[in-house]
Design an enzyme around this catalytic site. Structure first.
Site, PDB file in Angstrom:
ATOM      1  N   ASP A 192     -61.977   7.051  33.618  1.00 49.76           N
ATOM      2  CA  ASP A 192     -60.738   6.287  33.657  1.00 49.76           C
ATOM      3  C   ASP A 192     -60.600   5.394  32.439  1.00 49.76           C
ATOM      4  O   ASP A 192     -59.548   5.311  31.819  1.00 49.76           O
ATOM      5  CB  ASP A 192     -60.653   5.454  34.952  1.00 49.76           C
ATOM      6  CG  ASP A 192     -61.912   4.641  35.229  1.00 49.76           C
ATOM      7  OD1 ASP A 192     -62.893   4.740  34.458  1.00 49.76           O
ATOM      8  OD2 ASP A 192     -61.932   3.900  36.225  1.00 49.76           O
TER       9      ASP A 192
ATOM     10  N   ASP B  98     -65.013   0.709  28.152  1.00 49.79           N
ATOM     11  CA  ASP B  98     -65.043  -0.713  27.813  1.00 49.79           C
ATOM     12  C   ASP B  98     -66.049  -0.868  26.667  1.00 49.79           C
ATOM     13  O   ASP B  98     -65.717  -0.596  25.518  1.00 49.79           O
ATOM     14  CB  ASP B  98     -65.421  -1.451  29.107  1.00 49.79           C
ATOM     15  CG  ASP B  98     -65.383  -2.964  28.983  1.00 49.79           C
ATOM     16  OD1 ASP B  98     -64.293  -3.510  28.797  1.00 49.79           O
ATOM     17  OD2 ASP B  98     -66.450  -3.593  29.094  1.00 49.79           O
TER      18      ASP B  98
ATOM     19  N   LYS C 192     -60.562  -0.110  25.549  1.00 48.14           N
ATOM     20  CA  LYS C 192     -60.394  -1.486  25.066  1.00 48.14           C
ATOM     21  C   LYS C 192     -61.110  -1.579  23.724  1.00 48.14           C
ATOM     22  O   LYS C 192     -62.305  -1.845  23.677  1.00 48.14           O
ATOM     23  CB  LYS C 192     -61.044  -2.476  26.043  1.00 48.14           C
ATOM     24  CG  LYS C 192     -60.432  -2.494  27.434  1.00 48.14           C
ATOM     25  CD  LYS C 192     -61.209  -3.432  28.357  1.00 48.14           C
ATOM     26  CE  LYS C 192     -60.687  -3.396  29.767  1.00 48.14           C
ATOM     27  NZ  LYS C 192     -61.520  -4.180  30.709  1.00 48.14           N
TER      28      LYS C 192
END
Ligand code: IMP
Ligand code: MG
Length: 175
Positions: A100, A103, A131
């Site tokens: 999904d 990070d 991110k």
């Protein structure tokens, strides 16, 4: 107390369009491959992988792997643990790891290190969200849906302490 509604970051329609674009790109990149294996990282991947896999136009199969999560914390400890392995032999297969969100990248790094010795024909990564400010690795993700700011997002499979996973849109929660 009613929980606060997450602020919309990507609508259902935006998600649908981007997943379709990703599926076209992946289908074209793997056009000559007969044994693409999508490896979803449980649990966050399940909605993205369901949508993406159905839009691919190349032969593909699906398997899952589970790693320890952050629990209720929203910061990566960097310590990843395999809690459920694949059922499929991946030697000689073209493996695409699907998650999904990325990070720090520790989870994907851990899985690449765990799967590479099993000698897949190729090993690539695909995430719906990234991110960039938080990514720590010196390699790149092969397929990315959207880059997002450093905030905690939920919905479309993503949770916050196991909540909001089945929201149809992607939203930002205050943590
Ligand atoms: P990484 O190992 O630091 O790249 O973390 C990746 C994992 O952390 C993802 O597979 C998610 O399960 C979780 N994660 C990271 N950021 C978020 C977020 O904003 N919302 C929900 N889950 C997240
Ligand atoms: Mg995850």
């Amino acid at each position: 107390m009613t929980p606060e509604e997450p602020a919309v970051l990507f609508t259902e329609e935006t998600i649908r369009r981007r997943v379709a674009e990703m599926a076209r790109r992946i289908s074209s990149d793997y056009a000559d491959v007969e044994d693409l294996l999508l490896v979803g990282i449980l649990r966050g991947c399940f909605i993205f992988l369901a949508d993406l896999s159905r839009l691919l136009t190349v032969p593909r199969s699906v398997d899952f792997i589970a790693v320890s999560s952050y629990g209720k914390s929203t910061t990566s400890s960097g310590a990843v643990r395999l809690v459920m392995d694949l059922r499929t032999e991946i030697a000689g297969k073209h493996v695409l790891i699907v998650d999904d969100i990325v990070d720090t990248g520790y989870t994907l790094q851990y899985l690449m290190d765990a799967l590479k010795p099993r000698k897949p024909a190729s090993l690539k990564t695909c995430v719906f969200l990234r991110k960039p400010e938080r990514f720590r690795m010196d390699w790149q993700i092969d397929y990315v849906g959207f880059d997002i700011p450093d905030a905690w997002v939920v919905g479309y499979g993503l949770d916050h302490a196991d909540r909001y996973r089945t929201l149809p849109y992607i939203g930002i929660v205050k943590t």
